[in-house]
Design an enzyme around this catalytic site. Structure first.
Site, mmCIF file in Angstrom:
data_model
loop_
_atom_site.group_PDB
_atom_site.id
_atom_site.type_symbol
_atom_site.label_atom_id
_atom_site.label_comp_id
_atom_site.label_asym_id
_atom_site.label_seq_id
_atom_site.Cartn_x
_atom_site.Cartn_y
_atom_site.Cartn_z
ATOM 1 N N ASP A 168 -4.991 -10.584 -32.710
ATOM 2 C CA ASP A 168 -5.895 -9.445 -32.487
ATOM 3 C C ASP A 168 -5.893 -9.087 -31.004
ATOM 4 O O ASP A 168 -5.567 -9.917 -30.154
ATOM 5 C CB ASP A 168 -7.322 -9.800 -32.934
ATOM 6 C CG ASP A 168 -8.150 -8.571 -33.240
ATOM 7 O OD1 ASP A 168 -8.355 -8.266 -34.434
ATOM 8 O OD2 ASP A 168 -8.592 -7.876 -32.290
ATOM 9 N N TYR B 273 -6.258 10.632 -37.413
ATOM 10 C CA TYR B 273 -6.216 9.397 -38.222
ATOM 11 C C TYR B 273 -5.387 9.570 -39.500
ATOM 12 O O TYR B 273 -4.490 8.754 -39.768
ATOM 13 C CB TYR B 273 -7.647 8.951 -38.530
ATOM 14 C CG TYR B 273 -7.768 7.655 -39.296
ATOM 15 C CD1 TYR B 273 -7.673 6.422 -38.638
ATOM 16 C CD2 TYR B 273 -7.991 7.645 -40.667
ATOM 17 C CE1 TYR B 273 -7.797 5.226 -39.331
ATOM 18 C CE2 TYR B 273 -8.116 6.455 -41.365
ATOM 19 C CZ TYR B 273 -8.019 5.251 -40.695
ATOM 20 O OH TYR B 273 -8.138 4.068 -41.397
HETATM 21 N N1 NAD Z 1 -12.744 0.059 -43.220
HETATM 22 C C1 NAD Z 1 -12.227 1.024 -43.929
HETATM 23 O O1 NAD Z 1 -12.954 1.742 -44.650
HETATM 24 C C2 NAD Z 1 -10.746 1.280 -43.899
HETATM 25 C C3 NAD Z 1 -10.229 2.168 -44.856
HETATM 26 C C4 NAD Z 1 -8.871 2.426 -44.865
HETATM 27 C C5 NAD Z 1 -8.034 1.808 -43.955
HETATM 28 N N2 NAD Z 1 -8.583 0.969 -43.026
HETATM 29 C C6 NAD Z 1 -7.656 0.348 -42.092
HETATM 30 O O2 NAD Z 1 -7.769 -1.054 -42.224
HETATM 31 C C7 NAD Z 1 -7.376 -1.677 -41.009
HETATM 32 C C8 NAD Z 1 -8.424 -2.687 -40.612
HETATM 33 O O3 NAD Z 1 -9.625 -1.979 -40.388
HETATM 34 P P1 NAD Z 1 -11.074 -2.639 -40.486
HETATM 35 O O4 NAD Z 1 -11.888 -1.736 -41.295
HETATM 36 O O5 NAD Z 1 -10.970 -4.060 -40.839
HETATM 37 O O6 NAD Z 1 -11.530 -2.411 -38.978
HETATM 38 P P2 NAD Z 1 -12.085 -3.389 -37.859
HETATM 39 O O7 NAD Z 1 -12.413 -2.505 -36.721
HETATM 40 O O8 NAD Z 1 -13.118 -4.290 -38.414
HETATM 41 O O9 NAD Z 1 -10.802 -4.275 -37.493
HETATM 42 C C9 NAD Z 1 -9.712 -3.740 -36.809
HETATM 43 C C10 NAD Z 1 -9.149 -4.816 -35.898
HETATM 44 O O10 NAD Z 1 -7.973 -4.300 -35.268
HETATM 45 C C11 NAD Z 1 -7.991 -4.746 -33.924
HETATM 46 N N3 NAD Z 1 -7.180 -3.869 -33.077
HETATM 47 C C12 NAD Z 1 -7.453 -2.600 -32.685
HETATM 48 N N4 NAD Z 1 -6.503 -2.146 -31.864
HETATM 49 C C13 NAD Z 1 -5.596 -3.145 -31.726
HETATM 50 C C14 NAD Z 1 -4.391 -3.288 -30.992
HETATM 51 N N5 NAD Z 1 -3.940 -2.297 -30.204
HETATM 52 N N6 NAD Z 1 -3.712 -4.458 -31.086
HETATM 53 C C15 NAD Z 1 -4.180 -5.466 -31.854
HETATM 54 N N7 NAD Z 1 -5.320 -5.394 -32.571
HETATM 55 C C16 NAD Z 1 -6.018 -4.247 -32.488
HETATM 56 C C17 NAD Z 1 -9.434 -4.719 -33.505
HETATM 57 O O11 NAD Z 1 -9.680 -5.550 -32.379
HETATM 58 C C18 NAD Z 1 -10.126 -5.221 -34.776
HETATM 59 O O12 NAD Z 1 -10.287 -6.622 -34.754
HETATM 60 C C19 NAD Z 1 -7.155 -0.545 -40.011
HETATM 61 O O13 NAD Z 1 -5.770 -0.249 -39.936
HETATM 62 C C20 NAD Z 1 -7.901 0.616 -40.632
HETATM 63 O O14 NAD Z 1 -7.392 1.854 -40.216
HETATM 64 C C21 NAD Z 1 -9.910 0.686 -42.983
#
Ligand code: NAD
Length: 256
Positions: free
Chosen positions: A38, A163
């Site tokens: 991360d 996005y």
């Molecule tokens: N939560 C939702 O509803 C949802 C829906 C569809 C897709 N997603 C996707 O799921 C994935 C995870 O999202 P989440 O909801 O768990 O979000 P989250 O914010 O809880 O976790 C995302 C993680 O990615 C890390 N991160 C961000 N930029 C980074 C980088 N440059 N290098 C390394 N790590 C990095 C952050 O530190 C964080 O720990 C993402 O790709 C998000 O777009 C989420």
């Protein structure tokens, strides 16, 4: 009952929070050694503490997926720790707010800076990871990769700035990589979550939660653990003929 990922080595980006953290715990439960990577090493370490407390084994790594040298070092450290790489979950991502776009911003109003940041992390970041992972998996004779896209990779969600563009790119990248690397015995799939309860959606849930739930046939947000189970399956040998697919897990949102 045998574990789905017994003896496999796995790498997860964005493993310090939300979907990545839940998947790290699920991978370990299924017998994998897990590299939890991360941007926040502190959060990756917190995931590792939980993983080890549940009887799993792994390492915590710092990575910026938008930086090629950082990604190379992450994959090298995973190979150092486990001797090779079998499974990868390219999941790190940012939302419009983190990319510097205001809430509800329309695509023509996005700044070049915000556009570049979104694509650098959400799309180029996945490609950089995949590139290094494929090299490692070739040396192993094969592997399985899952990329996190979104329902925003299938629909043009209004007001989500760049996005959805980045996530459509992940869907396309997944299909190309699956076609190109099938001959390397590497399967590549995408998971397309709907609205999931994670830190990323906290503000959205507070501001628009009821409106979103009204549009979800299952009438609720998903849990990160519900995405993790699909990723475990896609990385496992049970999914041996599944490649180039985009699995939707959204409570029916995109079906209606
Ligand atoms: N939560 C939702 O509803 C949802 C829906 C569809 C897709 N997603 C996707 O799921 C994935 C995870 O999202 P989440 O909801 O768990 O979000 P989250 O914010 O809880 O976790 C995302 C993680 O990615 C890390 N991160 C961000 N930029 C980074 C980088 N440059 N290098 C390394 N790590 C990095 C952050 O530190 C964080 O720990 C993402 O790709 C998000 O777009 C989420």
């Amino acid at each position: 009952m045998s574990k789905l990922l017994e003896g496999k080595s796995a790498l997860i980006t964005g493993g310090g929070s939300g979907i990545g953290r839940a998947t790290a715990l699920a991978f370990a439960r299924e017998g994998a050694w897990v590299a939890v990577a991360d941007l926040s090493l502190e959060n990756a370490k917190q995931t590792l503490v939980r993983l080890e407390a549940a009887g799993g084994q792994g390492v915590a790594l710092q990575v910026d997926v938008a930086d090629d040298a950082s990604v190379a070092a992450m994959v090298a450290a995973t190979i150092d720790a486990f001797g090779g790489l079998d499974c990868a979950f390219n999941n790190a991502g940012i939302n419009p707010a983190t990319a510097g776009a205001g809430g509800g911003q329309k695509i023509a109003d996005v700044s070049l800076e915000s556009w570049n940041r979104m694509l650098a992390v959400n799309l180029t970041g996945v490609w950089l990871c995949l590139r290094h992972e494929v090299q490692a998996m070739r040396a192993r004779g094969g592997g399985a990769i899952v990329n996190t896209a979104s329902i925003a990779g299938l629909l043009g969600l209004a007001g989500a700035s760049s996005y959805p563009v980045s996530k459509h790119g992940v869907v396309g990248l997944t299909k190309v990589a699956a076609a190109d690397h099938a001959s390397d015995h590497i399967r590549v799939n995408a998971i397309c979550p709907g609205y999931i309860e994670t830190p990323m959606t906290e503000e959205t849930r507070q501001r628009h939660g009821n409106r979103i739930i009204d549009r979800v046939p299952m009438s609720r947000f998903g849990e990160p653990e519900e995405i993790a189970e699909a990723v475990v399956f896609l990385c496992s040998d049970r999914a041996s003929f599944v490649t180039g697919s985009c699995w939707t897990a959204d409570g029916g949102y995109s079906a209606v």
